[in-house]
Motif scaffolding. Structure first.
Motif, PDB file in Angstrom:
ATOM      1  N   GLU A 268      13.360   0.999   3.785  1.00  0.00           N
ATOM      2  CA  GLU A 268      12.400   0.964   2.690  1.00  0.00           C
ATOM      3  C   GLU A 268      12.645  -0.252   1.789  1.00  0.00           C
ATOM      4  OE1 GLU A 268       9.576   2.084   2.012  1.00  0.00           O
ATOM      5  OE2 GLU A 268       9.493   1.264  -0.019  1.00  0.00           O
ATOM      6  N   ALA A 272       9.706  -2.890   1.026  1.00  0.00           N
ATOM      7  CA  ALA A 272       9.255  -3.144  -0.343  1.00  0.00           C
ATOM      8  C   ALA A 272       9.296  -4.639  -0.638  1.00  0.00           C
ATOM      9  CB  ALA A 272      10.128  -2.385  -1.339  1.00  0.00           C
ATOM     10  N   GLU A 275       6.509  -6.419   1.355  1.00  0.00           N
ATOM     11  CA  GLU A 275       5.235  -6.095   0.697  1.00  0.00           C
ATOM     12  C   GLU A 275       5.047  -6.943  -0.565  1.00  0.00           C
ATOM     13  OE1 GLU A 275       4.445  -1.873   0.220  1.00  0.00           O
ATOM     14  OE2 GLU A 275       3.143  -2.251  -1.510  1.00  0.00           O
ATOM     15  N   GLU A 317      -1.002  -4.718  -7.241  1.00  0.00           N
ATOM     16  CA  GLU A 317       0.343  -4.206  -7.514  1.00  0.00           C
ATOM     17  C   GLU A 317       0.461  -2.703  -7.246  1.00  0.00           C
ATOM     18  OE1 GLU A 317       3.814  -5.708  -8.417  1.00  0.00           O
ATOM     19  OE2 GLU A 317       2.518  -6.642  -9.924  1.00  0.00           O
ATOM     20  N   ASP A 318      -0.529  -1.952  -7.709  1.00  0.00           N
ATOM     21  CA  ASP A 318      -0.417  -0.486  -7.676  1.00  0.00           C
ATOM     22  C   ASP A 318      -0.872   0.124  -6.354  1.00  0.00           C
ATOM     23  OD1 ASP A 318      -3.036  -1.128  -7.889  1.00  0.00           O
ATOM     24  OD2 ASP A 318      -3.460   0.108  -9.658  1.00  0.00           O
ATOM     25  N   LYS A 319      -1.258  -0.733  -5.425  1.00  0.00           N
ATOM     26  CA  LYS A 319      -1.747  -0.232  -4.127  1.00  0.00           C
ATOM     27  C   LYS A 319      -0.599  -0.296  -3.126  1.00  0.00           C
ATOM     28  CE  LYS A 319      -4.772   0.355  -0.704  1.00  0.00           C
ATOM     29  NZ  LYS A 319      -5.651   1.497  -0.554  1.00  0.00           N
ATOM     30  N   LYS A 320       0.161   0.800  -3.024  1.00  0.00           N
ATOM     31  CA  LYS A 320       1.321   0.762  -2.122  1.00  0.00           C
ATOM     32  C   LYS A 320       0.883   0.810  -0.661  1.00  0.00           C
ATOM     33  CE  LYS A 320       5.888   2.554  -1.154  1.00  0.00           C
ATOM     34  NZ  LYS A 320       6.825   3.663  -1.121  1.00  0.00           N
ATOM     35  N   TRP A 321       1.447  -0.094   0.122  1.00  0.00           N
ATOM     36  CA  TRP A 321       1.064  -0.138   1.537  1.00  0.00           C
ATOM     37  C   TRP A 321       1.656   1.059   2.279  1.00  0.00           C
ATOM     38  CZ3 TRP A 321       1.749  -6.054   3.088  1.00  0.00           C
ATOM     39  CH2 TRP A 321       0.872  -6.813   2.309  1.00  0.00           C
TER      40      TRP A 321
END
Lengths: 489, 489
Positions: A268, A272, A275, A317-321
């Motif tokens: 992770e 991160a 990303e 930013e707030d759109k986590k893949w």
């Protein structure tokens, strides 16, 4: 979103480029200036002629105006008559606000000269859109097309954006060897080198370096050595694969961004970071505030609005893949395959087998509809150096702590893993993969002496250009592409 | 002097490095932090132990303090006892102002662990200064020495400085091919490649690209193609020479900065630009305001004050570097040779012969006592593409519009020229040099279609590192050096 402030300009040594002349911050001088460039287009009227001059620094070029209403301006007329598309010119005159539409400033030409003529009958670069194949054959002139120049500026900008991002994250840019005695992936598809100065060009008989040497397929192992000292290192470096493949995603010579850092101990953490770096690239290219939208505009030519919107969305930013394990991916692929009675895929998805290009595209384009990290692949599919997960990770068999980043329209954009830092595990993996331990003594020493948990990834730079620039084939994502059977210049 | 403002930091994804923790702008958090790194030194006392931890991000490392005055702190004592030089550790505790000398902040350790042990008996990197040759044999661990790490950080910083400079001057960074069918210098000392996947490794019998392919010796010709579109281009790229030489200035694989730009039409324009770029490098490294002095400090180790002062002096804006023609250089060398009755030089200086390393050093170190551009060499000494001067330029014979930049202690640091843009002159030069015109059709087309006056230069990046870092041999100026007979890893 990262705030970007440009480095204050060094004292200018060269005269301003057209980009600089057209910049709102450029103070227009009251006296005539000189402009150099190539004629991009020309329009002659009775009393006045217009020519757009480009120097490749930006996409539109500078409008230049040749007034020849009366006899005293006959010099302007004869100059304008000599201009042809592609000709190289030096013009001087007054830079001023343009009354016309489409440009803020223009040059009122007072004098000038043709430095290099260009016969319009013979010139291979015509104004109309030229076939991709034709331009590949003319790759020494390809940068003169709008598309070719915009792609090269995009490469420049994205490379700079990546350098900035890595610097901010505390990374040190390094150069790893191109010539190497080891083959990182054990794939065998490597180029071998020999020295011309040897009388016998057969590399079996003569070695410049006293041992066989190859062109690198990955900087990873070398980066690992540097990461045990500098903690965070990366390189943007050429890599080579002697693959005979003729796909739109492979080149024999390509540039790879590779990063390696110490003290990361879970997948992770890798995802991160990747990303974050990719979102930085996307935000610089799409949506409000993108400072590099200009060349993207040329490359997309309007293009697919939905596809472009998806990239802008993915950069937020707030759109986590999405993340999914290989286990889950196989489950989803199998379910879809069953639902469509096996008609969806040429290759049946099966645990323990690699994901095919068609699988990767379906996952990113149809299931997730955006970038997705697929993690924890079976150990049997991956190289020896990836860190093994505890056996409980999948009911099907041992897996390794790795990821592939899949994106719509491209497929695999990046891949990485934790590296096995445990000496006994690594030694066992080397044996299991049938490699010679003595070839990896130095690599084992990185663990033996102060070994650190670490990991990293590699990203194909041409694929990144293809993704951001909506360019169909990676052969159009590098100035002078090389693939099996093709090496011009 | 150029003003430098750093790009605002992207959101940090990774925890701060030790460089960042020690930065005055870093706000010390009130709660404990975690620090990862390797033990650089350790000092145990009765009630307290001190260890310096490095993560390679800067030169000094972070002082960590293990208080073990009473039984409740026995954890700290046992942890401190496990620390050895080179061991990899994770420590947590309070970062605070240091009461001791030599550091501003220190970490009061509360807990921690050894992530990777390092047996001090076996560890090849001992604290005392190690012989250069020994470290070359251990180049996978060389970055763990102070000198090795400082050199790598210097490479990173100077590469960044160059990228910034070129961007400010309106240049576009490009990637030119590594695999090529042509040999820029016609020198013949090139590496040839073959594909391993072919059953017969003899490159005469099998060509992956259907024609012989080589490793590039220079990006220049390719950059010229791009400069006829983008006007100003550069690349920092690997180059290869299969020279058997074993000097302190040559590598088989090295990195070269090469730039090419259109619309320059005199050698002075080239020299002024190169001087500007090098002064930017010097000012960032020496004297007041140098933001990169830290690693220079490590590399110079005090060093030669006069030599360092000379570099600071050479970086000053108002200190114009010397220019002299090859004619003048030969005159000065001959005069000195006569005055010393031929005892000064092994090779007699003579018009029409190349300058030997001893000549170059004498010119820069003794005659000029600083950097000097030697211009307008005899055409017979230089490659076909250099622009010929009018025959009146030297009474001895035809010359070309070129320069070599010579600096004390290094010799040739950079070289460049105007390129022949006149089609007829260039065609004649190709014939005169015994080259095949059909191999250069594409190169001639750059002139035929909108040819522009242009020029450029190349600079050996390892020589630049050697110059700025006062490093004796270029083998210590790159992480993993390759030279004839030597290729580790």
């Amino acid at each position: 979103m990262s705030l970007i402030l440009r480095r204050f300009a060094s004292t200018s040594i060269l005269p301003p480029t057209i980009r600089q002349l057209l910049s709102p911050s450029h103070v227009v001088p009251p006296t005539p200036i000189e402009v150099n460039g190539w004629v991009k287009s020309i329009r002659r009227q009775k009393n006045v002629s217009f020519a757009v001059i480009t120097d490749g620094s930006e996409r539109k070029g500078l409008q230049t105006v040749f007034v020849h209403a009366n006899e005293s301006e006959s010099g302007n007329l004869s100059l304008a008559k000599r201009l042809t598309n592609g000709a190289c010119v030096r013009l001087s005159g007054q830079l001023c606000d343009s009354p016309g539409k489409g440009q803020v400033r223009e040059l009122r030409v007072e004098a000038g000269d043709v430095l290099g003529e260009c016969d319009p009958e013979e010139y291979p670069i015509q104004k109309q859109s030229l076939p991709v194949e034709y331009l590949r054959d003319k790759c020494h002139l390809r940068a003169r097309t709008d598309h070719g120049a915009a792609m090269l500026r995009l490469r420049d900008r994205l490379a700079g954006q990546l350098h900035g991002f890595f610097k901010d994250q505390g990374f040190i840019s390094t150069n790893t060897p191109i010539l190497t005695s080891n083959d990182c992936e054990g794939a065998g598809e490597t180029f071998r080198i020999s020295s011309l100065s040897s009388p016998i060009p057969d590399p079996r008989l003569s070695e410049f370096f006293t041992q066989p040497s190859y062109l690198t397929v990955s900087s990873q192992l070398h980066l690992e050595a540097l990461a045990t000292s500098l903690s965070r290192v990366y390189t943007l470096s050429p890599c080579f694969r002697a693959e005979p493949s003729q796909t739109s995603r492979h080149l024999a010579e390509f540039w790879m961004l590779e990063a390696e850092w110490a003290f990361v101990d879970n997948v992770e953490g890798l995802c991160a970071f990747v990303e974050g770096s990719m979102k930085d690239i996307l935000r610089s290219s799409f949506g409000p505030g993108a400072d590099g939208g200009e060349d993207v505009e040329v490359l997309w030519k309007g293009g697919d609005e939905a596809r472009r919107g998806a990239l802008e969305e993915a950069g937020k930013e707030d759109k986590k893949w999405e993340r999914m394990s290989y286990d889950e991916a196989i489950k989803e692929l199998s379910k879809h395959n069953e639902q469509t009675s096996g008609r969806s895929f040429q290759f049946k998805p099966e645990w323990g087998k690699g994901l095919q290009s068609e699988h990767e595209k379906w996952l990113a384009e149809h299931l997730v509809k955006g970038p997705v990290f697929v993690t924890d692949y079976p150990a049997s599919l991956k190289p020896f150096y990836m860190r093994s997960n505890s056996s409980s990770c999948s009911p099907h068999g041992p897996t390794v702590a790795c990821f592939d980043l899949l994106v719509p329209h491209i497929g695999e954009l990046a891949g990485g893993s934790l590296r096995e830092e445990r000496l006994t595990h690594l030694t066992a993996a080397i044996e299991k993969h049938g490699l010679k331990k003595e070839d990896y003594e130095w690599y084992l020493e990185l663990r033996k002496f102060g070994g650190a948990p670490h990991g990293g990834f590699g990203l194909g730079f041409e694929r990144l250009i293809s993704w951001v620039g909506a360019i169909e084939n990676v052969r159009e994502c590098i100035a002078m592409p090389r693939w099996a059977g093709r090496m011009l210049l």
